[in-house]
Enzyme design. Structure first.
Site, mmCIF file in Angstrom:
data_model
loop_
_atom_site.group_PDB
_atom_site.id
_atom_site.type_symbol
_atom_site.label_atom_id
_atom_site.label_comp_id
_atom_site.label_asym_id
_atom_site.label_seq_id
_atom_site.Cartn_x
_atom_site.Cartn_y
_atom_site.Cartn_z
ATOM 1 N N GLY A 16 1.076 -1.315 -0.164
ATOM 2 C CA GLY A 16 0.022 -0.537 0.020
ATOM 3 C C GLY A 16 0.832 1.297 -0.193
ATOM 4 N N THR A 19 -0.040 5.156 -1.875
ATOM 5 C CA THR A 19 -0.494 6.612 -1.426
ATOM 6 C C THR A 19 -1.027 6.477 0.365
ATOM 7 N N ARG A 69 -4.366 -9.406 -1.092
ATOM 8 C CA ARG A 69 -5.580 -10.838 -0.995
ATOM 9 C C ARG A 69 -4.968 -11.960 -1.462
ATOM 10 N N PHE A 98 -13.792 0.779 6.211
ATOM 11 C CA PHE A 98 -14.874 2.116 6.345
ATOM 12 C C PHE A 98 -15.955 1.563 7.658
ATOM 13 N N SER A 106 -22.651 -7.387 4.716
ATOM 14 C CA SER A 106 -22.846 -8.826 3.445
ATOM 15 C C SER A 106 -21.347 -9.028 4.164
ATOM 16 N N TYR A 148 -7.571 0.691 17.436
ATOM 17 C CA TYR A 148 -8.961 0.346 18.278
ATOM 18 C C TYR A 148 -8.377 -1.317 18.608
ATOM 19 N N PRO A 191 -6.350 9.670 14.534
ATOM 20 C CA PRO A 191 -5.728 9.475 13.246
ATOM 21 C C PRO A 191 -4.952 10.651 12.310
ATOM 22 N N ARG A 200 -13.073 7.539 3.801
ATOM 23 C CA ARG A 200 -13.781 6.421 3.952
ATOM 24 C C ARG A 200 -14.500 6.659 5.436
HETATM 25 C C1 HXC Z 1 -21.219 -1.162 3.635
HETATM 26 C C2 HXC Z 1 -19.297 -1.821 2.046
HETATM 27 C C3 HXC Z 1 -18.904 -0.375 2.243
HETATM 28 C C4 HXC Z 1 -19.268 0.563 2.523
HETATM 29 C C5 HXC Z 1 -17.673 -2.052 0.776
HETATM 30 N N1 HXC Z 1 -18.838 -2.757 0.757
HETATM 31 N N2 HXC Z 1 -18.689 -0.664 1.394
HETATM 32 N N3 HXC Z 1 -20.261 -1.997 2.880
HETATM 33 N N4 HXC Z 1 -20.623 0.335 3.486
HETATM 34 N N5 HXC Z 1 -19.207 1.993 2.677
HETATM 35 C C6 HXC Z 1 -19.103 -3.818 0.678
HETATM 36 C C7 HXC Z 1 -19.546 -3.881 -0.489
HETATM 37 O O1 HXC Z 1 -21.066 -3.146 -0.883
HETATM 38 C C8 HXC Z 1 -19.300 -5.237 -1.473
HETATM 39 O O2 HXC Z 1 -20.321 -6.265 -1.114
HETATM 40 C C9 HXC Z 1 -17.735 -5.393 -0.780
HETATM 41 O O3 HXC Z 1 -18.687 -4.139 0.630
HETATM 42 C C10 HXC Z 1 -16.616 -5.312 -1.268
HETATM 43 O O4 HXC Z 1 -16.910 -3.905 -1.619
HETATM 44 P P1 HXC Z 1 -15.926 -3.483 -2.973
HETATM 45 O O5 HXC Z 1 -15.826 -2.027 -3.598
HETATM 46 O O6 HXC Z 1 -16.395 -4.636 -4.300
HETATM 47 O O7 HXC Z 1 -14.648 -4.239 -3.249
HETATM 48 P P2 HXC Z 1 -12.821 -3.464 -3.398
HETATM 49 O O8 HXC Z 1 -13.371 -2.811 -4.590
HETATM 50 O O9 HXC Z 1 -11.956 -4.749 -2.816
HETATM 51 O O10 HXC Z 1 -12.766 -2.549 -2.212
HETATM 52 C C11 HXC Z 1 -12.048 -2.902 -0.789
HETATM 53 C C12 HXC Z 1 -12.707 -1.934 -0.315
HETATM 54 C C13 HXC Z 1 -12.641 -0.436 -0.042
HETATM 55 C C14 HXC Z 1 -12.385 -2.234 1.614
HETATM 56 C C15 HXC Z 1 -14.378 -1.783 0.327
HETATM 57 O O11 HXC Z 1 -13.091 0.819 0.414
HETATM 58 C C16 HXC Z 1 -11.167 0.152 -0.510
HETATM 59 O O12 HXC Z 1 -10.808 -0.241 -1.985
HETATM 60 N N6 HXC Z 1 -10.137 0.347 -0.100
HETATM 61 C C17 HXC Z 1 -8.697 0.678 0.318
HETATM 62 C C18 HXC Z 1 -8.116 1.755 0.798
HETATM 63 C C19 HXC Z 1 -8.753 1.553 2.454
HETATM 64 O O13 HXC Z 1 -10.408 0.865 3.058
HETATM 65 N N7 HXC Z 1 -8.133 2.610 2.939
HETATM 66 C C20 HXC Z 1 -8.553 3.559 3.718
HETATM 67 C C21 HXC Z 1 -8.124 2.953 5.105
HETATM 68 S S1 HXC Z 1 -7.576 3.756 6.823
HETATM 69 P P3 HXC Z 1 -21.461 -6.627 -1.905
HETATM 70 O O14 HXC Z 1 -21.138 -7.841 -0.643
HETATM 71 O O15 HXC Z 1 -22.269 -5.155 -2.067
HETATM 72 O O16 HXC Z 1 -20.885 -7.379 -2.975
HETATM 73 C C22 HXC Z 1 -7.394 2.639 8.346
HETATM 74 C C23 HXC Z 1 -7.608 4.187 9.723
HETATM 75 C C24 HXC Z 1 -8.225 3.051 10.535
HETATM 76 O O17 HXC Z 1 -7.590 1.602 7.973
HETATM 77 C C25 HXC Z 1 -8.027 3.718 11.587
HETATM 78 C C26 HXC Z 1 -8.220 5.855 11.483
HETATM 79 C C27 HXC Z 1 -8.789 6.416 12.293
HETATM 80 P P1 NAP Z 2 -4.576 4.576 2.119
HETATM 81 O O1 NAP Z 2 -4.079 5.598 1.668
HETATM 82 O O2 NAP Z 2 -6.155 4.511 1.525
HETATM 83 O O3 NAP Z 2 -4.051 3.656 2.122
HETATM 84 C C1 NAP Z 2 -3.989 1.670 1.722
HETATM 85 C C2 NAP Z 2 -3.121 1.720 1.276
HETATM 86 O O4 NAP Z 2 -3.824 -0.003 0.989
HETATM 87 C C3 NAP Z 2 -3.665 2.547 -0.488
HETATM 88 O O5 NAP Z 2 -2.732 2.683 -1.125
HETATM 89 C C4 NAP Z 2 -4.295 1.408 -0.890
HETATM 90 O O6 NAP Z 2 -3.539 0.533 -2.976
HETATM 91 C C5 NAP Z 2 -3.740 -0.022 -0.735
HETATM 92 N N1 NAP Z 2 -4.362 -1.678 -0.920
HETATM 93 C C6 NAP Z 2 -6.096 -1.527 -0.378
HETATM 94 N N2 NAP Z 2 -5.927 -2.803 -0.347
HETATM 95 C C7 NAP Z 2 -4.985 -3.538 -1.285
HETATM 96 C C8 NAP Z 2 -4.959 -4.876 -1.702
HETATM 97 N N3 NAP Z 2 -5.514 -5.366 -1.824
HETATM 98 N N4 NAP Z 2 -3.112 -5.317 -1.921
HETATM 99 C C9 NAP Z 2 -2.039 -4.070 -1.532
HETATM 100 N N5 NAP Z 2 -2.668 -2.597 -1.597
HETATM 101 C C10 NAP Z 2 -3.777 -2.457 -1.203
HETATM 102 O O7 NAP Z 2 -5.039 4.626 4.217
HETATM 103 P P2 NAP Z 2 -3.827 5.824 4.981
HETATM 104 O O8 NAP Z 2 -4.122 6.061 5.923
HETATM 105 O O9 NAP Z 2 -2.432 5.817 4.046
HETATM 106 O O10 NAP Z 2 -3.797 4.198 5.866
HETATM 107 C C11 NAP Z 2 -2.234 3.084 5.585
HETATM 108 C C12 NAP Z 2 -2.311 2.323 7.103
HETATM 109 O O11 NAP Z 2 -2.460 2.927 8.125
HETATM 110 C C13 NAP Z 2 -3.472 1.163 6.921
HETATM 111 O O12 NAP Z 2 -2.721 0.060 7.139
HETATM 112 C C14 NAP Z 2 -3.868 2.061 7.684
HETATM 113 O O13 NAP Z 2 -5.044 0.899 8.401
HETATM 114 C C15 NAP Z 2 -3.145 2.333 8.986
HETATM 115 N N6 NAP Z 2 -4.093 3.639 9.473
HETATM 116 C C16 NAP Z 2 -4.351 4.970 8.674
HETATM 117 C C17 NAP Z 2 -4.877 5.860 10.236
HETATM 118 C C18 NAP Z 2 -4.806 6.864 9.399
HETATM 119 O O14 NAP Z 2 -5.576 8.079 10.062
HETATM 120 N N7 NAP Z 2 -5.079 7.775 7.814
HETATM 121 C C19 NAP Z 2 -5.411 5.640 11.512
HETATM 122 C C20 NAP Z 2 -4.182 4.474 11.675
HETATM 123 C C21 NAP Z 2 -3.791 3.842 10.662
HETATM 124 P P3 NAP Z 2 -4.659 0.539 -3.378
HETATM 125 O O15 NAP Z 2 -6.270 0.881 -3.894
HETATM 126 O O16 NAP Z 2 -4.344 1.145 -5.513
HETATM 127 O O17 NAP Z 2 -4.791 -1.381 -3.777
#
Ligand code: HXC
Ligand code: NAP
Length: 285
Positions: A16, A19, A69, A98, A106, A148, A191, A200
């Site tokens: 990852g 970004t 994955r 999210f 689901s 958490y 955060p 998200r």
């Molecule tokens: C409910 C949701 C949803 C939402 C997706 N789904 N978003 N359900 N609420 N907001 C469901 C979809 O309907 C689908 O189920 C299933 O999840 C898979 O969704 P896809 O879009 O097909 O999956 P995919 O393209 O693989 O995307 C994965 C993802 C997406 C996790 C859903 O958000 C993503 O690509 N995220 C990567 C980056 C990311 O999340 N970064 C943030 C990390 S920050 P169905 O049954 O409908 O098919 C972090 C910080 C933590 O972790 C701490 C902060 C303080």
């Molecule tokens: P982010 O920019 O969304 O980073 C997530 C990265 O993971 C993206 O570059 C994404 O790229 C990659 N990724 C997602 N699914 C993947 C897959 N299946 N295979 C390979 N790469 C994948 O969010 P971020 O805030 O920088 O988060 C980075 C890390 O910090 C995460 O572990 C998050 O849980 C943690 N974290 C963040 C915060 C915060 O406030 N920012 C707080 C606590 C913890 P692609 O979509 O191109 O795959």
């Protein structure tokens, strides 16, 4: 803060890394002399980041599209990296997350987040760890968790389950592989504004305000602060740190845990004055 060549000679993979925090760590590691590989699903994002960071730092960075994955895809990526030279450091940073009510999720939604966060970290850790163990090569794994993980959290249940698993993996292998020269640590950030996380998890201004109000420092963390801590933890300067999860959240977790910690907002200066013993009579018998 660091010697210029702190990470010179180290080969580091950041999952990852295209970004957000991953990109920030890639930049800091390059500035400190490391060779960096970044992976993610979107090739165009990775290539753009690699070109930007190579130009900014003059360092060596390689972009490798890979969905963590998929075990076969991870093995193929690690093979391709090892063809040149072994990695020294793996950063498990890729994540999916999210906010949602858990009853609305689901099975695919659970699969999706657990697949990226827990299984992705496991795939990458095993692929590197096996190679390190078999070759007698020293290695370091740093995973990015969340505050958490030990407490759990409502509305991010798939992520909480996964981060707790990653922390268990970290502590377990720190002991099992420690005598093979492999260190396992994690950072649990509060955060930090990134587009991926905030779009998200805090998708409305009022949610951002709530998060700020929960924090004793009343600000979010920065990518640079996270990258500096990560640089220290993957460097040889921290060689005796093994099996730790370092929380970096400005005290937010403790603010939530302390029984009386929210009194700062509940009581005014006038209230504090009025409950002083002199104002309400002596408490001595
Ligand atoms: C409910 C949701 C949803 C939402 C997706 N789904 N978003 N359900 N609420 N907001 C469901 C979809 O309907 C689908 O189920 C299933 O999840 C898979 O969704 P896809 O879009 O097909 O999956 P995919 O393209 O693989 O995307 C994965 C993802 C997406 C996790 C859903 O958000 C993503 O690509 N995220 C990567 C980056 C990311 O999340 N970064 C943030 C990390 S920050 P169905 O049954 O409908 O098919 C972090 C910080 C933590 O972790 C701490 C902060 C303080
Ligand atoms: P982010 O920019 O969304 O980073 C997530 C990265 O993971 C993206 O570059 C994404 O790229 C990659 N990724 C997602 N699914 C993947 C897959 N299946 N295979 C390979 N790469 C994948 O969010 P971020 O805030 O920088 O988060 C980075 C890390 O910090 C995460 O572990 C998050 O849980 C943690 N974290 C963040 C915060 C915060 O406030 N920012 C707080 C606590 C913890 P692609 O979509 O191109 O795959």
């Amino acid at each position: 803060m660091f010697e210029k060549n702190l990470l010179h000679g180290k080969r580091i993979l950041i999952t990852g890394g295209g970004t957000g925090l991953g990109k920030g760590m890639a930049q800091r590691f390059l500035e400190l002399g490391a060779t960096v590989c970044i992976c993610g699903r979107r090739e165009s994002v990775l290539k753009e980041t690699a070109a930007e960071l190579a130009a900014a730092t003059g360092g060596a960075i390689q972009a490798l599209p890979c969905d963590v994955r998929n075990l076969d895809a991870v093995e193929a990526m690690i093979d391709a990296i090892w063809k040149y030279a072994p990695l020294d450091v793996l950063v498990n940073n890729a994540a999916g997350n999210f906010i949602a009510r858990t009853e609305d999720l689901s099975p695919r939604a659970f699969d999706s987040v657990i697949g990226i966060v827990l299984m992705g970290a496991l795939h990458a850790t095993m692929a590197c760890g096996r190679r390190w163990v078999n070759a007698g090569h020293r290695g370091t794994v740093l995973s990015i968790s969340a505050t958490y993980a030990p407490s759990g959290s409502a509305y991010v249940v798939p992520s909480a389950i996964s981060k707790a698993g990653v922390e268990a993996l970290t502590r377990s292998l720190a002991v099992e592989w420690g005598n093979r020269g492999i260190r396992m640590n994690a950072i649990a950030p509060g955060p930090i504004p990134t587009q991926g996380a905030f779009s998200r998890l805090l998708p409305r201004p009022e949610l951002e305000k709530l998060a700020l109000d929960r924090n004793p420092l009343h600000r979010f963390g920065t990518v640079e602060e996270l990258a500096n801590l990560a640089a220290f933890l993957v460097s040889d300067g921290s060689c005796y740190i093994n099996g730790e999860v370092i929380r970096m959240d400005g005290g937010e977790f403790l603010q939530g845990a302390g029984e009386f910690s929210n009194l700062g907002r509940a009581l005014s200066d006038k209230d504090w004055e009025s409950i002083k013993p002199s104002k309400r009579g002596s408490t001595k018998p």
